[in-house]
Design an enzyme around this catalytic site. Structure first.
Site, short mmCIF file in Angstrom:
data_model
loop_
_atom_site.label_atom_id
_atom_site.label_comp_id
_atom_site.label_asym_id
_atom_site.label_seq_id
_atom_site.Cartn_x
_atom_site.Cartn_y
_atom_site.Cartn_z
N LYS A 83 0.83 -1.21 0.00
CA LYS A 83 0.00 0.00 0.00
C LYS A 83 0.86 1.25 0.00
O LYS A 83 0.54 2.24 -0.67
CB LYS A 83 -0.95 0.02 1.20
CG LYS A 83 -1.93 1.19 1.14
CD LYS A 83 -2.97 1.13 2.24
CE LYS A 83 -3.94 2.31 2.14
NZ LYS A 83 -4.98 2.25 3.19
N CYS A 182 -3.69 -11.80 2.79
CA CYS A 182 -2.84 -10.74 3.32
C CYS A 182 -2.77 -10.87 4.83
O CYS A 182 -3.81 -10.97 5.50
CB CYS A 182 -3.41 -9.37 2.93
SG CYS A 182 -2.55 -8.00 3.74
N ASP A 189 -5.30 -13.21 -1.83
CA ASP A 189 -4.31 -12.98 -2.87
C ASP A 189 -4.26 -14.22 -3.75
O ASP A 189 -4.01 -15.32 -3.27
CB ASP A 189 -2.92 -12.73 -2.27
CG ASP A 189 -2.86 -11.45 -1.46
OD1 ASP A 189 -3.38 -10.42 -1.93
OD2 ASP A 189 -2.29 -11.47 -0.35
N HIS A 221 3.24 -12.24 -0.25
CA HIS A 221 3.53 -12.98 -1.48
C HIS A 221 4.95 -13.55 -1.47
O HIS A 221 5.17 -14.72 -1.80
CB HIS A 221 3.42 -12.06 -2.71
CG HIS A 221 2.11 -11.39 -2.91
ND1 HIS A 221 1.39 -10.81 -1.90
CD2 HIS A 221 1.39 -11.17 -4.04
CE1 HIS A 221 0.29 -10.27 -2.39
NE2 HIS A 221 0.26 -10.48 -3.68
#
Length: 275
Positions: A83, A182, A189, A221
């Site tokens: 973000k 997340c 995700d 990730h």
């Protein structure tokens, strides 16, 4: 102490501000893989970020748009929180730059400072991607397997095994069923994962169950890919291994980690995309 912006209500910036970028130390998640600080990593690789909404103003105030690719080394001390990355890129939208070269220089300097290592970037005209086209990852699609899945399935490394009756082979396996969450917001995700290896044949049913087991896992990730790499390496002992995941983009950004233990070529990420 800085507060991670992910999951927080945020005022979107209207002025260029590199201070928006937020680092996340890689060492914290790697401890879960028994990789200690200052220990040699069992892999090399990069995190490939694609920005689909890059914009700025030229010196006359005219808006400019492009796509950008960023390559952050896997051995950099820090990841960049997603973000904060989006907010930083948004801060360029109303700022004037002399030319594209200046934008690129700013991007490299700002992102390298936060990652703790020199990053690479290129700015790509949108028409270049359209001309080049997109394609799915190559490999044997494991999703074809008609298997039953326990609703309580987890990403248990003991699901991973090889066929001891066969000698080493070279194989590339693909699944579109990698999903994690997340760790901050809980949002899903989604990714396609490609596993290339040389070694005894990995049993596909066990590998597919293992990958599906990430569905309830709350990890970034980059850590998901490193976990997959380390678990396969320890359980299946391939002579060579590469793991690459392409995640669906969110907020104009996607993150695509690649890890390998040999001199494999970096992925050409402009040829494979999750929309």
């Amino acid at each position: 102490m800085s507060i991670i912006p992910l999951g927080q209500a945020t005022q979107y910036p209207d002025q260029y501000d590199p201070g928006l970028l937020f680092p996340i130390p890689r060492s914290e998640n790697r401890l879960k893989l028994d990789i200690k600080p200052n220990q040699a990593l069992p892999f090399v690789g990069i995190d490939i970020w694609n920005a689909f909404e890059l914009g700025w103003l030229n010196k006359k105030g005219k808006p400019q748009i492009a796509l950008a690719e960023f390559q952050i080394p896997a051995d950099s001390p820090n990841m960049i929180e997603s973000k904060s990355f989006k907010l930083y890129l948004n801060s360029l939208n109303s700022s004037r730059f002399e030319d594209e070269a200046e934008v690129r220089e700013r991007l490299i300097a700002d992102l390298s400072a936060v990652a703790g290592s020199k990053i690479a970037t290129r700015i790509i005209p949108p028409e270049t991607i359209v001309k080049k086209g997109m394609q799915e990852m190559s490999g044997v699609l494991m999703d074809r397997l008609d298997i039953e899945i326990d609703p309580n399935l987890s990403a248990d490394p003991t699901l991973l095994a090889v066929n001891e009756s066969f000698g080493p082979i070279e194989q590339c396996l693909v699944s579109h069923l990698l999903k994690s969450n997340c760790p901050v917001t809980g949002q899903p995700d989604w990714a396609t994962v490609q596993i290339r290896y040389q070694g005894r044949p990995i049993l596909e049913e066990g590998l597919l169950r293992y990958l599906i087991g990430f569905r309830q896992k709350g990890e970034f990730h980059e850590h998901c890919v490193e976990t997959i790499f380390c678990d396969i390496k320890r359980q299946c002992k391939p002579e060579k291994l590469s793991v690459y995941a392409r995640y669906t983009r969110r907020g104009g950004l996607d993150i695509n980690p690649f890890r390998t233990d040999h001199n494999a070529p970096w992925p050409d990420n402009t040829r494979h995309a999750r929309q």
